[in-house]
Design a protein around this motif. Structure first.
Motif, short mmCIF file in Angstrom:
data_model
loop_
_atom_site.label_atom_id
_atom_site.label_comp_id
_atom_site.label_asym_id
_atom_site.label_seq_id
_atom_site.Cartn_x
_atom_site.Cartn_y
_atom_site.Cartn_z
N UNK A 7 0.84 -1.20 0.00
CA UNK A 7 0.00 0.00 0.00
C UNK A 7 0.87 1.25 0.00
N UNK A 8 1.92 1.24 0.82
CA UNK A 8 2.82 2.41 0.85
C UNK A 8 3.56 2.57 -0.47
N UNK A 9 4.00 1.44 -1.04
CA UNK A 9 4.72 1.49 -2.32
C UNK A 9 3.82 2.00 -3.43
N UNK A 10 2.56 1.57 -3.43
CA UNK A 10 1.61 2.03 -4.45
C UNK A 10 1.37 3.54 -4.32
N UNK A 11 1.29 4.00 -3.09
CA UNK A 11 1.07 5.43 -2.85
C UNK A 11 2.26 6.25 -3.32
N UNK A 12 3.49 5.71 -3.14
CA UNK A 12 4.71 6.44 -3.51
C UNK A 12 4.97 6.43 -5.02
N UNK A 13 4.71 5.28 -5.66
CA UNK A 13 5.12 5.11 -7.06
C UNK A 13 4.00 5.33 -8.07
N UNK A 14 2.76 5.38 -7.61
CA UNK A 14 1.59 5.67 -8.44
C UNK A 14 1.51 4.77 -9.68
N UNK A 15 1.38 3.47 -9.48
CA UNK A 15 1.26 2.55 -10.62
C UNK A 15 -0.12 2.63 -11.26
N UNK A 16 -0.20 2.18 -12.51
CA UNK A 16 -1.51 2.08 -13.17
C UNK A 16 -2.03 0.64 -13.12
N UNK A 17 -1.11 -0.33 -12.94
CA UNK A 17 -1.49 -1.74 -12.83
C UNK A 17 -0.83 -2.34 -11.60
N UNK A 18 -1.58 -3.18 -10.92
CA UNK A 18 -1.07 -3.91 -9.78
C UNK A 18 -1.15 -5.40 -10.10
N UNK A 19 -0.04 -6.12 -10.00
CA UNK A 19 0.01 -7.55 -10.31
C UNK A 19 0.39 -8.29 -9.03
N UNK A 20 -0.51 -9.18 -8.57
CA UNK A 20 -0.26 -9.87 -7.31
C UNK A 20 -1.06 -11.17 -7.24
N UNK A 21 -0.67 -12.03 -6.30
CA UNK A 21 -1.39 -13.26 -6.06
C UNK A 21 -2.65 -12.99 -5.24
N UNK A 22 -3.65 -13.87 -5.31
CA UNK A 22 -4.88 -13.68 -4.55
C UNK A 22 -4.67 -13.47 -3.05
N UNK A 61 -5.11 5.20 -5.67
CA UNK A 61 -5.78 6.22 -6.48
C UNK A 61 -5.36 6.18 -7.94
N UNK A 62 -4.10 5.80 -8.22
CA UNK A 62 -3.59 5.81 -9.60
C UNK A 62 -3.85 4.49 -10.34
N UNK A 63 -4.20 3.43 -9.61
CA UNK A 63 -4.32 2.09 -10.20
C UNK A 63 -5.60 1.98 -11.03
N UNK A 64 -5.44 1.58 -12.29
CA UNK A 64 -6.60 1.42 -13.17
C UNK A 64 -7.13 -0.01 -13.17
N UNK A 65 -6.26 -0.99 -12.86
CA UNK A 65 -6.70 -2.37 -12.81
C UNK A 65 -5.76 -3.16 -11.90
N UNK A 66 -6.35 -4.10 -11.14
CA UNK A 66 -5.58 -5.01 -10.30
C UNK A 66 -5.67 -6.41 -10.91
N UNK A 104 -11.02 0.07 -7.64
CA UNK A 104 -10.19 -0.51 -8.71
C UNK A 104 -10.81 -1.81 -9.19
N UNK A 105 -11.10 -1.94 -10.49
CA UNK A 105 -11.61 -3.21 -11.01
C UNK A 105 -10.52 -4.27 -10.98
N UNK A 106 -10.94 -5.53 -10.84
CA UNK A 106 -9.99 -6.63 -10.81
C UNK A 106 -10.07 -7.45 -12.07
N UNK A 107 -8.91 -7.83 -12.58
CA UNK A 107 -8.85 -8.67 -13.76
C UNK A 107 -8.34 -10.05 -13.41
#
Length: 473
Positions: free
Chosen positions: A219-234, A251-256, A277-280
């Protein structure tokens, strides 16, 4: 070679654009290419029986990992991508089984320092006669657990790796404006197929998570780096939901993007409610690469096939069937299990995945597995492999490995053991940790006097599972 040329083309096309940005440092495409060429100069001196050295890369995500991977390709060698969590003994078994020449790692063990690869150590192997010859077209090798009791080494052609990246980028509308925060190890198919070459093909930025990907840290890393995509395990998304991740963090993530294990319907719904954020869902298998993707599916659906993918479910009409797939990103074979992969591919080129499911309006719905592989947070665990290793631990007379639900209802690796007289289970636990990757170590253990078996000597799994019922612990 195809992949070395492809990365060189990307470096030339996107020269001054950021390739691997981060909160502490950033490197553009040109600089990354120059670093990888310097690494290639050092790696080109690797001793090998043939003209293609086999180099294991067993380290955590970092800019140096990417530099090393590219350097191996530019040196004309073959990278063998090993999970960073593999134990020393597991890494040794892989090296022996695949006749590797060199290991690049970030472990606290002796080796050579490579100026072009800070943070990595090079350990040379004794060069011996090859037991298994590489396919002429192989450019990358990755590992997956299988039914052979050991990690299966998958050989991929450069064409197959490029197809996986191209089809993923096209099928998910990835562009140069994307910033991909990858929370999975780059040796894993989830990261390798969605975040490595695919990012570079379109000139996107790849953000790497270093260290343990905990909910708070990401969460902290996402806030600092402002990604548009988040890729992670369930499992990470489950953690976000439990800790109440908010919209500000993402806030910057368009899809997880999720894959590697089934994503709970309530997790998918709740994560989007909390973050907006919508999930794919992404379905893929190690042997065939990424297969489906969609962000606008029902909770059960994994979406439609990606470009270059054909999916069939074979069974009675209107019933679930065995899932067979064909893709442009198929592996060539298993290096250390000759003929096994070929035996699972039919005359039409379709691979039997071991999953069961159905197609609804062209979208894939999975309903189960036809084998006993254990899926722990997106990593496949072979019970045969774990049982074989635990059986070598002093004091263990018999070991049966199986899947049982943990306290959260998630799949967990469990062990039922018969111990010799005078041996304590706590000592056995310590020995397990020395010989197995962390995610393969049984988290639930029961000790019994005898293993219940059928008349032909097979374990009675329904009786073994009762040992882990809440009222029997």
């Amino acid at each position: 070679m195809i992949l070395a040329a492809e990365f060189a083309r990307c470096a030339d096309q996107y020269a001054d654009s950021p390739a691997l940005p981060g909160p502490d440092s950033s490197i553009d495409y040109r600089a990354l290419h120059e670093r990888s060429l310097r690494a290639a100069q050092w790696l080109s001196g690797t001793r090998a029986v043939d003209d293609r050295p086999r180099i294991a890369l067993a380290a955590r995500n970092s800019t140096t990992w990417v530099t090393a991977y590219l350097g191996i390709l530019h040196a004309g060698a073959v990278p063998f991508l090993v999970d960073a969590s593999a134990s020393d003994s597991e890494l040794e078994r892989i090296c022996e089984d695949c006749s590797l020449d060199l290991i690049l790692h970030d472990r606290d063990t002796p080796g050579d320092v490579i100026p072009a690869l800070p943070g990595l150590t090079a350990t040379h192997r004794h060069v011996a006669e090859r037991r298994h010859l590489l396919h002429p077209g192989t450019e990358v090798c990755r590992f997956t657990s299988g039914t052979t009791g050991k990690p299966n080494c998958l050989e991929f052609s450069g064409r197959a790796v490029r197809a996986a990246a191209e089809n993923w980028a096209a099928g998910t509308a990835m562009t140069a404006d994307d910033r991909i925060l990858c929370c999975a190890g780059l040796s894993n198919g989830l990261a390798f197929n969605t975040s490595l070459l695919s990012s570079f093909l379109v000139g996107a930025q790849l953000l790497l998570s270093h260290g343990l990907p905990t909910s708070g840290r990401i969460r902290r890393l996402a806030s600092e780096t402002r990604p548009t995509r988040l890729v992670a395990f369930p499992a990470l998304y489950d953690s976000f939901v439990r800790t109440g991740a908010g919209r500000t963090d993402f806030a910057s993530v368009r899809v997880a993007i999720s894959s590697g294990a089934p994503l709970r319907a309530d997790t998918k719904k709740r994560f989007t409610e909390l973050t907006g954020v919508p999930m794919g869902n992404y379905y893929g298998v190690a042997e065939a690469g990424p297969l489906t993707y969609s962000t606008v599916t029902s909770a059960q659906s994994l979406g439609r096939p990606l470009p270059g993918v054909d999916i069939q479910t074979r069974g009675a009409i209107d019933q679930d069937g065995a899932v067979h797939v064909r893709s442009a990103s198929m592996a060539t074979r298993y290096l250390n299990a000759p003929g096994l992969l070929e035996s699972r591919i039919d005359d039409g080129g379709h691979y039997s995945t071991g999953d069961r499911g159905r197609l609804e309006a062209g979208e894939l719905v999975l309903t189960g597995r036809s084998n006993r592989m254990i899926n722990v947070g997106g990593r496949k665990v072979d019970p045969v492999e774990v049982s074989n290793i635990i059986s070598t631990v002093p004091g263990v007379e018999q070991a049966v490995i199986l899947e049982v639900p943990d306290q959260h209802g998630e799949p967990a690796v469990a062990a039922v053991l018969v111990l010799g007289e005078g041996f304590d289970v706590s000592e056995v636990r310590l020995r397990m940790r020395d010989n197995l990757a962390a995610h393969k170590v049984p988290t639930l253990i029961r000790v019994v006097e005898t293993i219940p078996t059928t008349v032909i000597g097979k374990p009675v799994f329904h009786e073994l599972r009762r040992l882990f019922d809440a009222d029997s612990s």
